[in-house]
Design a protein around this motif. Structure first.
Motif, PDB file in Angstrom:
ATOM      1  N   VAL A 189      22.234  38.802   0.873  1.00  0.00           N
ATOM      2  CA  VAL A 189      21.260  37.924   0.225  1.00  0.00           C
ATOM      3  C   VAL A 189      20.986  36.737   1.142  1.00  0.00           C
ATOM      4  N   LEU A 190      19.722  36.534   1.447  1.00  0.00           N
ATOM      5  CA  LEU A 190      19.318  35.475   2.371  1.00  0.00           C
ATOM      6  C   LEU A 190      18.927  34.186   1.652  1.00  0.00           C
ATOM      7  N   ALA A 191      18.300  34.327   0.500  1.00  0.00           N
ATOM      8  CA  ALA A 191      17.790  33.137  -0.192  1.00  0.00           C
ATOM      9  C   ALA A 191      17.778  33.364  -1.698  1.00  0.00           C
ATOM     10  N   ILE A 192      17.970  32.271  -2.415  1.00  0.00           N
ATOM     11  CA  ILE A 192      17.850  32.264  -3.877  1.00  0.00           C
ATOM     12  C   ILE A 192      16.965  31.085  -4.245  1.00  0.00           C
ATOM     13  N   LYS A 193      15.959  31.353  -5.054  1.00  0.00           N
ATOM     14  CA  LYS A 193      15.065  30.286  -5.517  1.00  0.00           C
ATOM     15  C   LYS A 193      14.987  30.370  -7.040  1.00  0.00           C
ATOM     16  N   GLN A 194      15.052  29.216  -7.707  1.00  0.00           N
ATOM     17  CA  GLN A 194      15.094  29.237  -9.166  1.00  0.00           C
ATOM     18  C   GLN A 194      14.506  27.960  -9.738  1.00  0.00           C
ATOM     19  N   THR A 195      13.879  28.100 -10.909  1.00  0.00           N
ATOM     20  CA  THR A 195      13.430  26.939 -11.674  1.00  0.00           C
ATOM     21  C   THR A 195      14.431  26.690 -12.792  1.00  0.00           C
ATOM     22  N   LEU A 196      14.725  25.422 -13.054  1.00  0.00           N
ATOM     23  CA  LEU A 196      15.636  25.051 -14.137  1.00  0.00           C
ATOM     24  C   LEU A 196      14.975  23.979 -14.984  1.00  0.00           C
ATOM     25  N   TYR A 197      14.771  24.279 -16.254  1.00  0.00           N
ATOM     26  CA  TYR A 197      14.162  23.316 -17.174  1.00  0.00           C
ATOM     27  C   TYR A 197      15.216  22.692 -18.089  1.00  0.00           C
ATOM     28  N   ARG A 198      15.986  23.534 -18.767  1.00  0.00           N
ATOM     29  CA  ARG A 198      17.115  23.058 -19.569  1.00  0.00           C
ATOM     30  C   ARG A 198      18.308  23.969 -19.294  1.00  0.00           C
ATOM     31  N   VAL A 199      19.427  23.392 -18.910  1.00  0.00           N
ATOM     32  CA  VAL A 199      20.638  24.174 -18.670  1.00  0.00           C
ATOM     33  C   VAL A 199      21.758  23.600 -19.527  1.00  0.00           C
ATOM     34  N   SER A 200      22.834  24.354 -19.664  1.00  0.00           N
ATOM     35  CA  SER A 200      23.946  23.911 -20.501  1.00  0.00           C
ATOM     36  C   SER A 200      24.753  22.825 -19.796  1.00  0.00           C
ATOM     37  N   GLY A 201      25.627  22.192 -20.555  1.00  0.00           N
ATOM     38  CA  GLY A 201      26.417  21.097 -20.006  1.00  0.00           C
ATOM     39  C   GLY A 201      27.423  21.530 -18.960  1.00  0.00           C
ATOM     40  N   ASN A 202      27.856  22.779 -19.021  1.00  0.00           N
ATOM     41  CA  ASN A 202      28.807  23.296 -18.032  1.00  0.00           C
ATOM     42  C   ASN A 202      28.260  24.623 -17.509  1.00  0.00           C
ATOM     43  N   SER A 203      27.115  24.562 -16.888  1.00  0.00           N
ATOM     44  CA  SER A 203      26.335  25.752 -16.575  1.00  0.00           C
ATOM     45  C   SER A 203      26.973  26.627 -15.500  1.00  0.00           C
ATOM     46  N   PRO A 204      27.252  27.907 -15.828  1.00  0.00           N
ATOM     47  CA  PRO A 204      27.753  28.823 -14.794  1.00  0.00           C
ATOM     48  C   PRO A 204      26.687  29.145 -13.756  1.00  0.00           C
ATOM     49  N   ILE A 205      25.421  28.992 -14.129  1.00  0.00           N
ATOM     50  CA  ILE A 205      24.334  29.228 -13.176  1.00  0.00           C
ATOM     51  C   ILE A 205      24.361  28.158 -12.086  1.00  0.00           C
ATOM     52  N   ILE A 206      24.549  26.910 -12.482  1.00  0.00           N
ATOM     53  CA  ILE A 206      24.655  25.826 -11.498  1.00  0.00           C
ATOM     54  C   ILE A 206      25.828  26.092 -10.557  1.00  0.00           C
ATOM     55  N   GLN A 207      26.944  26.484 -11.123  1.00  0.00           N
ATOM     56  CA  GLN A 207      28.127  26.751 -10.297  1.00  0.00           C
ATOM     57  C   GLN A 207      27.859  27.876  -9.300  1.00  0.00           C
TER      58      GLN A 207
ATOM     59  N   LYS B 196      23.665  30.352   2.146  1.00  0.00           N
ATOM     60  CA  LYS B 196      22.381  30.950   1.777  1.00  0.00           C
ATOM     61  C   LYS B 196      21.353  29.840   1.572  1.00  0.00           C
ATOM     62  N   GLN B 197      20.103  30.163   1.754  1.00  0.00           N
ATOM     63  CA  GLN B 197      19.036  29.210   1.491  1.00  0.00           C
ATOM     64  C   GLN B 197      18.822  29.143  -0.024  1.00  0.00           C
ATOM     65  N   VAL B 198      19.212  28.037  -0.616  1.00  0.00           N
ATOM     66  CA  VAL B 198      19.102  27.886  -2.065  1.00  0.00           C
ATOM     67  C   VAL B 198      18.105  26.774  -2.369  1.00  0.00           C
ATOM     68  N   THR B 199      17.056  27.134  -3.072  1.00  0.00           N
ATOM     69  CA  THR B 199      16.029  26.169  -3.472  1.00  0.00           C
ATOM     70  C   THR B 199      15.967  26.145  -4.991  1.00  0.00           C
ATOM     71  N   VAL B 200      16.112  24.969  -5.568  1.00  0.00           N
ATOM     72  CA  VAL B 200      16.131  24.843  -7.022  1.00  0.00           C
ATOM     73  C   VAL B 200      15.138  23.771  -7.447  1.00  0.00           C
ATOM     74  N   LEU B 201      14.222  24.162  -8.317  1.00  0.00           N
ATOM     75  CA  LEU B 201      13.339  23.163  -8.910  1.00  0.00           C
ATOM     76  C   LEU B 201      13.978  22.728 -10.228  1.00  0.00           C
ATOM     77  N   VAL B 202      14.409  21.490 -10.284  1.00  0.00           N
ATOM     78  CA  VAL B 202      15.005  20.932 -11.498  1.00  0.00           C
ATOM     79  C   VAL B 202      13.977  20.018 -12.148  1.00  0.00           C
TER      80      VAL B 202
END
Length: 704
Positions: free
Chosen positions: A358-376, A386-392
């Motif tokens: 996997v070279l890159a992961i890009k994701q949009t985040l609008y509302r996440v949980s307080g202890n988000s496994p996705i953030i981790q 990896k190239q990680v781009t996150v729109l928060v």
């Protein structure tokens, strides 16, 4: 009917009433009824903080123009106050009913005058040891001005008399939020007994004001304008601007004052003086404890599982023996949460974070949980180079603080964090994984109708698509480039995004159904969404109805369209479904001359979604998945247990149903998921019921 649209604010209050009705529904377990009461109170709080506040702002600005429903701000506010008082009365009626039911189940919420002498002695000791050290009494006199009361905080107001000169002054004491609202009394082996924290404080206020006579003690609560007003163009640092605005949210203009029912006029005068005398701030006299959201604490007490819904374990649709990426490559996958576990999405991101290809992961985040496994997982991916781009989206209302926290954490881990486009909220739900494979670069895409929140995914109904479709993958790359750079796409392959193309595309789809009928064919539209407010699209649906297009709408919350009006909308029905899970899926079905187009979307039909947000609508094209969605829509249309049908006057009615013909969509979906995720719901689309066949029992109505 002269007014062709329903007032938006009154419609939203109608939804909050629908939530409250679930608390009255005796078929729901007792703790679930308590939960719905708490949710209803929280919803109404937010309504006054945001929606009612905007109406008050219009009035303060001396704005008198009628809205699209034909109501002036002054008329709207009068309606809000009237309906709000009706809802509050129903909330407290339900509270007393639930108190009785809880007592019969071994949970007693005791009132101060019902306490025994040993219990009073226990509370005196408890107050001295645990409460007194936290309290800060504030007196208002010539040298000490009235303190600014924090939004939604519970307080005790006191009228205190000086025994020497007889002067009566006002004092206020905040009920500490750091302490439990429920104070448990010693057990005597007959269930559990509690007293509210503010009642314990009332019993011992003489300790704080020794030497003075307390002539009156009453609880009060202020609701303030909490809508952030941010000049994005003028903000050099949007992050800092929002952080500052969050602090100001606690001190906005007063919108509502709640006091105990027997509070004296003199006490009211004292509370509302010195900067708290906004004439447009409504006063609600409450016959019971203020802020019933503490009922949520009741539902969290252990040992009462039998008073809750039966536990439900979402199905993991992905075979753990098969590699997750192989499973997605095999064919497009449709996820229907919470019946399908959201763990599939979490596991996909975790899998990508560890995958060396996997070279890159890009994701949009609008509302996440307080202890988000996705953030981790995203942090781990960045640490794995990896190239990680996150729109928060740090402008997500009431989640700004949480999102700012995660944005900083992601940046510290080496992720590229972006905050979207100026003037627009980014609300679309998109995940893009770029992977190097033998055949070349492949893009794995997840598109959804709901947030990347592992907690709310357990009780929100949402849908998501997992695909390696090359055209959708290309669209995802184009959209992320738009969000992170300056490129504006002139077109896309499969997806449709707002604010660029979505409104026009929806208009075209409706017009196609109209043309189909005019040419002698049939037209059919079936839409499921959370809110229908957009005036242009509503009038286009009216046009379709008058042309003969059959339209069924499942709109959970606000709906400004008036269905069933002769000569205007007689071919339109609208139903709202409120149940165990919060209906959150946006599904758009168009017959389209027999091609039967089916779309999922992050967008409701509101001006903010279509014109001021970045949203996505995407097609479901695999026949098997299209059929599954049509079957689910059919099941929701058949639901006659949790459904209410909207009437032309803005009221909702419950369908009259024989017990043996009850269809409860969410329960059937739970049973279906419990049996096997491999067996889809098989109910087919049936001819709809006309309003005169399904309408029976009035639930609520407005006199406006």
């Amino acid at each position: 009917m002269r007014k062709t649209l329903i007032n938006r604010e009154w419609s939203l209050l109608a939804f909050h009433r629908r939530v409250l009705e679930e608390g009255y529904d005796k078929s729901n377990p007792l703790m679930e009824r308590c939960k719905f009461l708490a949710i209803s109170c929280s919803n109404v709080d937010e309504f006054f903080m945001v929606r009612a506040a905007s109406v008050v702002d219009q009035i303060l600005a001396d704005y008198h123009k009628e809205d699209h429903s034909g109501s002036t701000p002054q008329e709207t506010l009068r309606g809000i106050e009237q309906i709000g008082q009706q809802i509050a009365a129903d909330q407290y009626k339900l509270y007393e009913h639930l108190r009785t039911k809880l007592r019969a189940s071994g949970l007693h919420l005791k009132k101060a005058h019902r306490l025994s002498l040993p219990e009073k002695q226990f509370l005196k000791s408890y107050f001295t040891e645990h409460i007194f050290p936290v309290l800060t009494p504030m007196v208002v006199d010539q040298s000490r001005p009235f303190p600014v009361i924090q939004n939604k905080s519970l307080n005790l107001g006191l009228r205190v008399k000086d025994p020497e000169d007889g002067e009566i002054v006002f004092a206020t004491v905040a009920v500490p939020e750091v302490l439990s609202r429920l104070v448990e009394l010693p057990s005597h082996g007959q269930g559990r007994e509690f007293v509210l924290l503010e009642d314990v404080m009332k019993m011992h206020m003489d300790v704080l004001f020794s030497g003075y006579d307390i002539t009156e003690i009453k609880a009060y609560r202020i609701t303030r304008n909490a809508d952030l007003d941010i000049d994005e163009d003028g903000a050099e640092d949007l992050l800092k601007e929002i952080e500052q605005s969050l602090k100001m949210r606690r001190w906005g203009n007063v919108i509502r004052l709640e006091v105990e029912a027997d509070t004296s006029k003199e006490m009211i005068r004292m509370i509302t003086q010195d900067g708290e005398d906004d004439p447009d701030a409504g006063i609600n006299y409450v016959d019971g404890p203020l802020d019933l959201t503490f009922m949520n604490k009741i539902t969290q007490l252990t040992g009462y599982d039998h008073l809750h819904d039966a536990p439900f374990q979402p199905t993991m649709p992905h075979d753990r023996e098969v590699d997750l990426l192989d499973w997605i490559r095999e064919q497009d996958r449709l996820l229907h949460h919470p019946f399908d576990s959201f763990g599939v999405v979490v596991n996909l991101i975790r899998r990508a974070a560890k995958d060396p290809d996997v070279l890159a992961i890009k994701q949009t985040l609008y509302r996440v949980s307080g202890n988000s496994p996705i953030i981790q997982a995203l942090i781990e991916a960045a640490e794995n180079k990896k190239q990680v781009t996150v729109l928060v989206e740090i402008k997500a209302r009431f989640d700004e603080e949480n999102n700012i926290h995660w944005a900083k954490r992601l940046e510290q881990a080496g992720c590229h964090v972006i905050y979207g486009l100026v003037g627009l909220k980014t609300h679309l739900k998109m995940l893009l994984i770029v992977r190097r494979e033998e055949q070349g670069i492949r893009r794995y895409v997840h598109l959804g109708t709901g947030n990347y929140n592992d907690v709310t995914a357990n009780f929100y109904t949402d849908m998501g698509l997992l695909t390696v479709n090359a055209q959708i993958g290309s669209d995802a790359s184009t959209i992320f480039n738009m969000l992170s750079g300056y490129s504006v796409p002139s077109s896309l392959n499969k997806c449709t995004i707002a604010p660029l193309f979505l409104r026009k595309r929806l208009e075209q789809l409706i017009e196609y159904e109209i043309d189909s009928v005019k040419k002698g064919g049939t037209g059919r539209i079936l839409l499921k969404m959370n809110a229908l407010v957009d005036v242009k699209l509503i009038h286009l649906l009216y046009k379709a109805s008058k042309a003969g297009v059959r339209i069924d709408l499942i709109v959970r919350g606000v709906c400004c369209l008036r269905p069933g009006v002769k000569g205007l909308s007689e071919n339109i029905t609208v139903k709202s479904i409120v149940g165990r899970f919060l209906e959150h899926t946006r599904i758009f079905y168009f017959q389209h001359g027999g091609k039967e187009l089916t779309f999922l979307s992050s967008a409701d039909w509101m001006p903010r979604n279509l014109d001021r947000r970045v949203e996505a609508m995407f097609p479901i094209e695999v026949p098997e998945l299209k059929q599954r969605i049509r079957d689910i829509l059919s099941l929701y249309m058949k639901d006659n247990v949790k459904s209410r049908y909207l009437q032309p006057d803005g009221s909702y009615v419950k369908p009259k149903t024989k017990p043996q013909l009850r269809i409860h969509a969410q329960q059937l979906l739970i049973k279906e998921a419990s049996r096997s995720h491999m067996q889809p719901v098989t109910l087919q689309l049936q001819p709809r019921q006309t309003p005169d066949r399904v309408m029976a029992l009035k639930v609520s109505a407005y006199d406006h």
